[in-house]
Design a protein around this motif. Structure first.
Motif, PDB file in Angstrom:
ATOM      1  N   VAL A   1       1.506   2.460 -12.301  1.00 15.83           N
ATOM      2  CA  VAL A   1       0.379   1.539 -12.092  1.00 15.83           C
ATOM      3  C   VAL A   1      -0.873   2.387 -11.904  1.00 15.83           C
ATOM      4  O   VAL A   1      -0.912   3.260 -11.048  1.00 15.83           O
ATOM      5  CB  VAL A   1       0.585   0.661 -10.836  1.00 15.83           C
ATOM      6  N   VAL A   2      -1.877   2.138 -12.713  1.00 13.40           N
ATOM      7  CA  VAL A   2      -3.089   2.973 -12.675  1.00 13.40           C
ATOM      8  C   VAL A   2      -4.316   2.076 -12.545  1.00 13.40           C
ATOM      9  O   VAL A   2      -4.410   1.050 -13.208  1.00 13.40           O
ATOM     10  CB  VAL A   2      -3.203   3.793 -13.983  1.00 13.40           C
ATOM     11  N   LEU A   3      -5.262   2.472 -11.698  1.00 11.36           N
ATOM     12  CA  LEU A   3      -6.508   1.711 -11.565  1.00 11.36           C
ATOM     13  C   LEU A   3      -7.644   2.463 -12.247  1.00 11.36           C
ATOM     14  O   LEU A   3      -7.796   3.674 -12.056  1.00 11.36           O
ATOM     15  CB  LEU A   3      -6.861   1.506 -10.088  1.00 11.36           C
TER      16      LEU A   3
ATOM     17  N   LEU B   1      -0.622  -5.802   5.666  1.00 12.15           N
ATOM     18  CA  LEU B   1       0.250  -6.436   4.692  1.00 12.15           C
ATOM     19  C   LEU B   1       1.719  -6.289   5.079  1.00 12.15           C
ATOM     20  O   LEU B   1       2.594  -6.694   4.319  1.00 12.15           O
ATOM     21  CB  LEU B   1       0.019  -5.814   3.301  1.00 12.15           C
ATOM     22  N   GLY B   2       2.002  -5.662   6.204  1.00 13.78           N
ATOM     23  CA  GLY B   2       3.371  -5.639   6.707  1.00 13.78           C
ATOM     24  C   GLY B   2       4.181  -4.416   6.375  1.00 13.78           C
ATOM     25  O   GLY B   2       5.398  -4.428   6.473  1.00 13.78           O
ATOM     26  N   VAL B   3       3.522  -3.331   5.951  1.00  8.73           N
ATOM     27  CA  VAL B   3       4.279  -2.123   5.593  1.00  8.73           C
ATOM     28  C   VAL B   3       3.668  -0.944   6.339  1.00  8.73           C
ATOM     29  O   VAL B   3       2.459  -0.859   6.471  1.00  8.73           O
ATOM     30  CB  VAL B   3       4.173  -1.855   4.069  1.00  8.73           C
TER      31      VAL B   3
ATOM     32  N   LEU C   1       1.665   5.602  -8.662  1.00  9.71           N
ATOM     33  CA  LEU C   1       0.494   4.741  -8.420  1.00  9.71           C
ATOM     34  C   LEU C   1      -0.742   5.635  -8.370  1.00  9.71           C
ATOM     35  O   LEU C   1      -0.738   6.645  -7.666  1.00  9.71           O
ATOM     36  CB  LEU C   1       0.711   4.036  -7.079  1.00  9.71           C
ATOM     37  N   VAL C   2      -1.785   5.285  -9.122  1.00 11.07           N
ATOM     38  CA  VAL C   2      -2.974   6.150  -9.144  1.00 11.07           C
ATOM     39  C   VAL C   2      -4.213   5.333  -8.795  1.00 11.07           C
ATOM     40  O   VAL C   2      -4.493   4.322  -9.418  1.00 11.07           O
ATOM     41  CB  VAL C   2      -3.201   6.770 -10.548  1.00 11.07           C
ATOM     42  N   ASP C   3      -4.975   5.799  -7.791  1.00 14.42           N
ATOM     43  CA  ASP C   3      -6.237   5.141  -7.421  1.00 14.42           C
ATOM     44  C   ASP C   3      -7.302   6.203  -7.253  1.00 14.42           C
ATOM     45  O   ASP C   3      -7.276   6.891  -6.240  1.00 14.42           O
ATOM     46  CB  ASP C   3      -6.047   4.340  -6.121  1.00 14.42           C
TER      47      ASP C   3
ATOM     48  N   HIS D   1      -1.830  -4.164  -2.929  1.00 17.94           N
ATOM     49  CA  HIS D   1      -0.700  -5.071  -3.156  1.00 17.94           C
ATOM     50  C   HIS D   1       0.478  -4.336  -3.758  1.00 17.94           C
ATOM     51  O   HIS D   1       1.608  -4.445  -3.287  1.00 17.94           O
ATOM     52  CB  HIS D   1      -1.133  -6.204  -4.094  1.00 17.94           C
ATOM     53  N   PHE D   2       0.228  -3.583  -4.835  1.00 21.97           N
ATOM     54  CA  PHE D   2       1.346  -2.905  -5.496  1.00 21.97           C
ATOM     55  C   PHE D   2       1.996  -1.878  -4.593  1.00 21.97           C
ATOM     56  O   PHE D   2       3.210  -1.687  -4.628  1.00 21.97           O
ATOM     57  CB  PHE D   2       0.861  -2.233  -6.794  1.00 21.97           C
ATOM     58  N   LEU D   3       1.180  -1.226  -3.779  1.00 21.09           N
ATOM     59  CA  LEU D   3       1.730  -0.222  -2.874  1.00 21.09           C
ATOM     60  C   LEU D   3       2.717  -0.851  -1.918  1.00 21.09           C
ATOM     61  O   LEU D   3       3.869  -0.414  -1.789  1.00 21.09           O
ATOM     62  CB  LEU D   3       0.586   0.447  -2.105  1.00 21.09           C
ATOM     63  N   SER D   4       2.303  -1.936  -1.261  1.00 22.42           N
ATOM     64  CA  SER D   4       3.224  -2.559  -0.296  1.00 22.42           C
ATOM     65  C   SER D   4       4.380  -3.252  -1.017  1.00 22.42           C
ATOM     66  O   SER D   4       5.495  -3.290  -0.523  1.00 22.42           O
ATOM     67  CB  SER D   4       2.489  -3.517   0.629  1.00 22.42           C
ATOM     68  N   PHE D   5       4.123  -3.766  -2.205  1.00 24.86           N
ATOM     69  CA  PHE D   5       5.177  -4.447  -2.971  1.00 24.86           C
ATOM     70  C   PHE D   5       6.315  -3.493  -3.303  1.00 24.86           C
ATOM     71  O   PHE D   5       7.482  -3.766  -3.073  1.00 24.86           O
ATOM     72  CB  PHE D   5       4.540  -5.022  -4.245  1.00 24.86           C
ATOM     73  N   TYR D   6       5.958  -2.331  -3.876  1.00 24.19           N
ATOM     74  CA  TYR D   6       7.004  -1.401  -4.274  1.00 24.19           C
ATOM     75  C   TYR D   6       7.696  -0.758  -3.089  1.00 24.19           C
ATOM     76  O   TYR D   6       8.890  -0.462  -3.136  1.00 24.19           O
ATOM     77  CB  TYR D   6       6.417  -0.321  -5.198  1.00 24.19           C
ATOM     78  N   LEU D   7       6.946  -0.554  -2.004  1.00 19.99           N
ATOM     79  CA  LEU D   7       7.599   0.039  -0.832  1.00 19.99           C
ATOM     80  C   LEU D   7       8.594  -0.934  -0.233  1.00 19.99           C
ATOM     81  O   LEU D   7       9.683  -0.567   0.180  1.00 19.99           O
ATOM     82  CB  LEU D   7       6.543   0.436   0.213  1.00 19.99           C
TER      83      LEU D   7
END
Lengths: 249, 342
Positions: A162-164, A51-53, A125-127, A20-26
């Motif tokens: 954002v870190v997971l 998700l559309g990105v 962003l870290v995963d 979610h955050f990845l597509s949100f920020y992009l």
């Protein structure tokens, strides 16, 4: 701006938040540096398309800097000696250094705006961070890395992080718990995805606790805690108040 | 990356391992077998023979016919709420064409075995070679195994590096008893192993190799010997699918009437969530396995009807304890801790 968001999961998989955050920020037009340590690029790409990105397009126009941890590791382990003078971001694996400086340099260089960049705000962003421990990094090194990133990205560049992380209540992994607790104390926002306490349910996949840490910025404020339940679908995640799942109504 | 936690005496997980390899032979995939315990040649000689379609169909066809005759079309009178649930098939049915069935009592014929291209890695034969890659402080046995796998993948073109190869094939990798003392790793012997990160580093690099190529891997690990639970948690995070086999041999469950039809339980700790937000979760979480003379089957665990005259307090508590296990779910979705009493 300058926010540190911690994504935490317990007894379930919180990676849907990362997507979610990845597509949100992009979509918002930010420059994103994504440290994908656990899955391949195509995995994120396929989900992001739902998700559309398009990650490939974002990478092409320079909006997304993607570190594919698995590939980087293979290059380091099986590759030839130091090509092109560029040290691998995962340098600590080879044992020559014990800190994550190379990884931090990678992040800093990716997010420092260059001339002609018109992106709004950098995002890291870290995963996921727990993998670094599995690869032999010491907890202190991981915390140092996050600290340096926070100073550089949140304060100097006014960006977001954002870190997971994974955590378990009765986890015996003390190093991991140390990192998670420390990050919790320094986060502005914590999104905690948990499996339901009563076990598996087909219609409610878990519950998410949203903790806005107002006490971090202002001394007298109390943290705001909200709890919702969620169900993950193929292209979407639906959130609802506890006990009000569509299956019940 | 499929991870199997071995049962205590390594009887059933070995069987699962052989099934994986046998399926590879029948499908025409290439095999890579690695072990420190027994020589891969011996492992390959012991693969179960595939059941040919007609004999398999006949066996299961008899069972299915028996079931159908009991199938009454009239509606249920007392348990009418269950009418709307789909009929659950307890054992595999004939119309599933995915995969093959194997006869455990027979060995695979040598011609079929030889038709498959296979590579082997027996640790004690390889000790003389020095690994050419950066070992990254990893256990040397693991490092050699990784080097061998990487070499096969790039030589045989599983990673798509050879554009001339028109027919792309799948490589099935089986690694037996990883983490045991035979691989030179003391993670199974002590609480604070000398090198706690070797196993996880190995898995990470292996994961990278698998993602880069057309391969699938099954690993069996004696999880019950690993004292340091933190390592097991990290290993679970690094794998796509984790299945644990718990056999009843020698445990108090052997005499529990709840489990009298089965030889052990199957715990699905994690299922892969690849290329999608959701994962394919089946309705049931309680699976048990049993080894019949010819077939090894995994079925839903169902409670036998409670027909005893005296339902004593002790047996009720026993059942409640087992029922608590039944309600625990799989790690990718949720694991419940509290047991709701109705």
């Amino acid at each position: 701006q300058g926010r540190f968001t911690l994504l935490r999961d317990t007894r379930t998989d919180g990676s849907f938040l990362v997507h979610h955050f990845l597509s949100f920020y992009l979509r918002a037009g930010c420059k994103v540096c994504f440290l994908a340590l656990l899955q391949s690029f195509s995995h994120y790409n396929i989900v992001a398309q739902k998700l559309g990105v398009s990650l490939a397009a974002a990478k092409e126009r320079g909006q997304l800097v993607f570190l594919e941890g698995l590939k980087s590791c293979l290059d380091l382990v099986f590759g030839e000696e130091e090509q092109q003078g560029q040290p691998s971001p995962l340098q600590f694996l080879s044992g020559s250094t014990s800190d994550l400086r190379a990884l931090f340099d990678f992040v800093r260089v990716s997010l420092t705006p260059s001339d002609g960049d018109s992106w709004k705000g950098p995002v890291l962003l870290v995963d996921d961070l727990s993998v670094l421990l599995s690869l032999g990094a010491a907890p202190v090194a991981v915390l140092d890395f996050i600290h340096y990133c926070r100073v550089s990205v949140c304060y100097q560049l006014k960006g977001n992080i954002v870190v997971l992380v994974h955590s378990n209540e009765d986890s015996e992994d003390e190093e991991n718990e140390l990192i998670v607790n420390s990050l919790c104390h320094h986060s502005d926002l914590i999104l905690w995805a948990e499996g339901l306490a009563t076990g598996f349910c087909k219609d409610v996949h878990g519950q998410i606790k949203i903790i806005k840490r107002l006490s971090l910025r202002q001394a007298a404020e109390q943290d705001l805690v909200q709890i919702y339940q969620y169900k993950i679908q193929d292209r979407n995640v639906t959130f609802f108040a506890r006990g009000l799942s569509a299956a019940v109504l | 990356l499929v991870f199997t936690e071995e049962d205590k005496y390594d009887l059933y997980s070995n069987l699962l391992f052989k099934y994986f390899l046998a399926e590879g032979v029948v499908c025409g995939h290439d095999l890579f077998v690695a072990s420190a315990k027994e020589h891969p040649d011996n492992i390959l000689k012991e693969l179960p023979a595939p059941l040919l379609d007609d004999t398999c169909g006949k066996e299961l066809g008899d069972e299915a016919a028996a079931v159908k005759s009991e199938d009454f079309q009239d509606s249920m009178k007392i348990a009418w709420r269950y009418q709307n649930l789909p009929k659950m098939e307890a054992s595999p049915t004939t119309y599933t064409k995915f995969g093959h069935y194997y006869d455990v009592s027979k060995k695979m014929s040598p011609q079929l075995c030889q038709s498959a291209k296979w590579h082997s890695f027996y640790l004690h034969d390889e000790l003389s070679f020095e690994p050419k890659m950066k070992t990254c402080n990893m256990n040397s046995g693991y490092a050699r195994l990784l080097q061998s796998i990487q070499r096969i993948i790039s030589q045989e073109g599983f990673d798509g590096s050879d554009p001339q190869k028109k027919q792309r094939n799948v490589l099935r990798i089986g690694i037996q008893s990883l983490g045991s003392i035979l691989w030179g790793d003391d993670v199974c012997c002590s609480d604070t192993p000398e090198d706690a990160h070797s196993l996880t580093k190995f898995l990470y690099v292996l994961r990278g190799l698998l993602r880069k190529s057309l391969s699938a891997c099954i690993i069996t690990l004696p999880a019950h010997l690993i004292q340091n639970k933190a390592i097991m948690e990290r290993v679970t995070n690094l794998s796509d699918m984790v299945v644990g086999l718990e056999s009843f041999i020698g445990s108090e469950r052997e005499t529990n009437p709840l489990y009298k039809d089965y030889h052990g339980l199957v715990h699905v700790h994690q299922i892969p969530r690849l290329n999608s937000l959701i994962c394919d979760v089946s309705d049931t979480k309680d699976l048990a396995f049993r080894l019949k003379r010819k077939l090894f089957t995994i079925e839903r665990l169902h409670l036998p009807p409670d027909l005893s005259d005296t339902v004593s307090r002790a047996s009720k508590q026993d059942l409640a304890g087992s029922a608590k296990l039944l309600s625990s779910g799989c790690g990718a979705m949720a694991i419940g801790k509290k047991h709701l009493d109705f």
